[in-house]
Motif scaffolding. Structure first.
Motif, short mmCIF file in Angstrom:
data_model
loop_
_atom_site.label_atom_id
_atom_site.label_comp_id
_atom_site.label_asym_id
_atom_site.label_seq_id
_atom_site.Cartn_x
_atom_site.Cartn_y
_atom_site.Cartn_z
N ILE A 140 -8.61 74.63 -69.16
CA ILE A 140 -9.98 74.11 -69.18
C ILE A 140 -10.01 72.68 -68.63
CG2 ILE A 140 -11.91 73.42 -70.67
CD1 ILE A 140 -11.64 76.46 -70.30
N LYS A 141 -9.04 71.85 -69.00
CA LYS A 141 -8.98 70.48 -68.49
C LYS A 141 -8.78 70.48 -66.98
CE LYS A 141 -7.27 68.05 -72.57
NZ LYS A 141 -6.16 67.28 -73.14
N THR A 142 -7.95 71.39 -66.48
CA THR A 142 -7.74 71.51 -65.04
C THR A 142 -9.03 71.89 -64.34
OG1 THR A 142 -5.41 72.12 -65.34
CG2 THR A 142 -6.43 72.73 -63.24
N GLN A 143 -9.75 72.85 -64.90
CA GLN A 143 -11.04 73.26 -64.34
C GLN A 143 -12.02 72.09 -64.32
OE1 GLN A 143 -12.48 76.64 -66.52
NE2 GLN A 143 -10.97 78.03 -65.65
N ILE A 144 -12.05 71.33 -65.39
CA ILE A 144 -12.96 70.17 -65.47
C ILE A 144 -12.62 69.17 -64.38
CG2 ILE A 144 -13.54 68.14 -66.87
CD1 ILE A 144 -13.28 70.00 -69.35
#
Length: 85
Positions: A57-61
């Motif tokens: 999720i952090k990578t997507q953000i």
């Protein structure tokens, strides 16, 4: 370890620490109160799954933030091109 760090930085973890912290300028928590902080400890494999999910999720953000900045720059260029040309 990654799971623990993510939990401590989560809203639930922070609220527990805030509840037990004392002091206005330099908030601190006693070792006695630190022992009262409740941290859910699922099996190690589940902790790894949770950490992996949070990291994805952090990578997507981060990717979306980069894309957003790029789109903003392109929009400004297009806007200026339409207005000034």
């Amino acid at each position: 370890m990654e799971y623990l760090l993510e939990y401590i930085k989560s809203e639930f973890g922070i609220k527990q620490f805030e509840y037990y912290m004392t002091g206005a300028l330099y908030p601190a928590i006693t070792s006695k109160d630190l022992k009262r902080v409740l941290i859910p400890v699922p099996p190690v494999e589940k902790q790894k799954q949770i950490s992996k999910y949070i990291n994805s999720i952090k990578t997507q953000i981060n990717e979306l933030n980069v894309l957003s900045a790029k789109n903003k720059e392109e929009a400004i260029v297009e806007f200026e091109k339409e207005i000034f040309n």
